[in-house]
Design an enzyme around this catalytic site. Structure first.
Site, PDB file in Angstrom:
ATOM      1  NE  ARG A  88      -2.353   1.322   3.875  1.00 52.69           N
ATOM      2  CZ  ARG A  88      -3.084   1.467   4.766  1.00 52.69           C
ATOM      3  NH1 ARG A  88      -4.657   1.121   4.424  1.00 52.69           N
ATOM      4  NH2 ARG A  88      -2.192   2.272   5.843  1.00 52.69           N
ATOM      5  CB  THR A  92      -2.174   7.363  -3.041  1.00 49.24           C
ATOM      6  OG1 THR A  92      -1.146   5.693  -3.304  1.00 49.24           O
ATOM      7  CG2 THR A  92      -1.003   8.743  -3.567  1.00 49.24           C
ATOM      8  CG  ASP A 184       2.583  -2.058   8.646  1.00 54.86           C
ATOM      9  OD1 ASP A 184       3.311  -2.872   8.771  1.00 54.86           O
ATOM     10  OD2 ASP A 184       2.882  -0.955   8.063  1.00 54.86           O
ATOM     11  CG  ASP A 187       7.044  -2.269   9.215  1.00 55.58           C
ATOM     12  OD1 ASP A 187       7.324  -3.243   8.547  1.00 55.58           O
ATOM     13  OD2 ASP A 187       6.310  -1.116   8.818  1.00 55.58           O
TER      14      ASP A 187
HETATM   15  C1  PRP Z   1      -0.986  -3.880   4.731  1.00 51.17           C
HETATM   16  C2  PRP Z   1      -1.661  -5.561   4.461  1.00 51.17           C
HETATM   17  C3  PRP Z   1      -2.862  -5.404   4.058  1.00 51.17           C
HETATM   18  C4  PRP Z   1      -2.816  -3.755   3.468  1.00 51.17           C
HETATM   19  C5  PRP Z   1      -4.124  -3.426   3.810  1.00 51.17           C
HETATM   20  O1  PRP Z   1       0.183  -4.571   3.829  1.00 51.17           O
HETATM   21  O2  PRP Z   1      -0.941  -6.508   5.649  1.00 51.17           O
HETATM   22  O3  PRP Z   1      -2.021  -5.467   2.139  1.00 51.17           O
HETATM   23  O4  PRP Z   1      -1.724  -3.102   4.289  1.00 51.17           O
HETATM   24  O5  PRP Z   1      -4.247  -2.208   3.856  1.00 51.17           O
HETATM   25  P1  PRP Z   1      -5.506  -1.670   2.603  1.00 51.17           P
HETATM   26  O6  PRP Z   1      -7.119  -2.421   2.972  1.00 51.17           O
HETATM   27  O7  PRP Z   1      -6.242  -0.064   3.335  1.00 51.17           O
HETATM   28  O8  PRP Z   1      -5.235  -2.108   1.482  1.00 51.17           O
HETATM   29  P2  PRP Z   1       1.019  -3.311   3.389  1.00 51.17           P
HETATM   30  O9  PRP Z   1       0.441  -2.928   2.098  1.00 51.17           O
HETATM   31  O10 PRP Z   1       1.047  -2.300   4.664  1.00 51.17           O
HETATM   32  O11 PRP Z   1       2.190  -4.034   3.200  1.00 51.17           O
HETATM   33  P3  PRP Z   1       2.997  -5.522   3.928  1.00 51.17           P
HETATM   34  O12 PRP Z   1       2.342  -6.167   4.449  1.00 51.17           O
HETATM   35  O13 PRP Z   1       4.866  -5.788   2.961  1.00 51.17           O
HETATM   36  O14 PRP Z   1       3.359  -4.393   5.120  1.00 51.17           O
HETATM   37  N1  URA Z   2      -2.082  -2.060   7.289  1.00 48.53           N
HETATM   38  C1  URA Z   2      -1.879  -2.066   8.406  1.00 48.53           C
HETATM   39  O1  URA Z   2      -1.069  -3.209   8.749  1.00 48.53           O
HETATM   40  N2  URA Z   2      -2.323  -1.993   9.694  1.00 48.53           N
HETATM   41  C2  URA Z   2      -3.517  -1.234   9.776  1.00 48.53           C
HETATM   42  O2  URA Z   2      -3.660  -1.151  10.761  1.00 48.53           O
HETATM   43  C3  URA Z   2      -4.091  -0.658   8.196  1.00 48.53           C
HETATM   44  C4  URA Z   2      -3.222  -1.003   7.216  1.00 48.53           C
END
Ligand code: PRP
Ligand code: URA
Length: 193
Positions: A88, A92, A184, A187
């Site tokens: 994400r 944006t 997150d 992370d």
């Molecule tokens: C997080 C989570 C989802 C997304 C959710 O991933 O694991 O994939 O955010 O957010 P949304 O519903 O607003 O799209 P992230 O993009 O942070 O990537 P990561 O798993 O690599 O940390």
């Molecule tokens: N992605 C995450 O990992 N946590 C949130 O709360 C939203 C998006």
């Protein structure tokens, strides 16, 4: 859920607990799988029984979805695993796809999309569109924490996909994080906070 929400929980117990919850959710999601009637011969007699139709495919959304796979495979080790990479954009809040590795015959059975967080729903909606482009028709999603905004977005974009969530939280904050949520997920899982 209390353990993974707690900000004091480090990545090792965070990962272990998240995986364990995902495994427990398999019992709920597989209730919707189609079965067929068969006759099985026990050592005593023959009897009617049910068996699953098709080949199950689990699809984690990288990175955070990967942390749920181990627990799910413990319960259904025969499932195949496809991978979708989506990140994400934190400005944006739009998802950017960087990996698409799915079985060519993905529609050979039920498909389960796996991602712990359903926030705006942008990532899950894009992932489901990629699965449908690849031919999947029998879809559902497992997440651990869902925001009402994400549920509404998925219901609008993909009303055919049932969402299984361990918790439905209150809302999103101004940065698109789920409240109360757990921060997150990627992370916290990999210790990159
Ligand atoms: C997080 C989570 C989802 C997304 C959710 O991933 O694991 O994939 O955010 O957010 P949304 O519903 O607003 O799209 P992230 O993009 O942070 O990537 P990561 O798993 O690599 O940390
Ligand atoms: N992605 C995450 O990992 N946590 C949130 O709360 C939203 C998006």
């Amino acid at each position: 859920m209390t353990i993974i929400r707690d900000q004091e929980t480090l990545h090792r117990p965070f990962r272990a607990t998240l995986s364990q919850i995902a495994g427990l959710m398999v019992y709920e999601v597989t209730r919707s799988f189609k079965t067929e009637s068969v006759v099985v011969q026990t050592p005593v007699t023959s009897t009617a029984a049910e068996q699953l139709i098709g080949t199950i495919t689990i699809v984690p959304v990288l990175r955070a979805g990967l942390g749920m796979i181990h627990g799910i495979l413990e319960v259904m080790p025969e499932a195949r695993v496809g991978h979708l990479g989506l990140a994400r954009d934190e400005e944006t809040l739009e998802p950017i796809a960087y990996l698409n590795k799915l079985p060519v015959d993905i529609d050979a059975g039920p498909v389960i999309l796996v991602d712990p967080m359903l926030a705006t729903g942008g990532s899950a909606s894009a992932a489901i569109a990629m699965l449908k482009d690849a031919g999947a028709t029998d879809l559902r999603m497992i997440c651990l924490v869902a925001a009402p905004e994400g549920v509404a977005r998925l219901n609008q974009d993909h009303p055919d996909v049932t969402i299984y969530a361990a918790a439905l939280d209150e809302r999103l904050n101004e940065k698109g994080y789920i409240v109360p949520g757990l921060g997150d997920a990627g992370d916290r899982m990999y210790g990159t906070v």
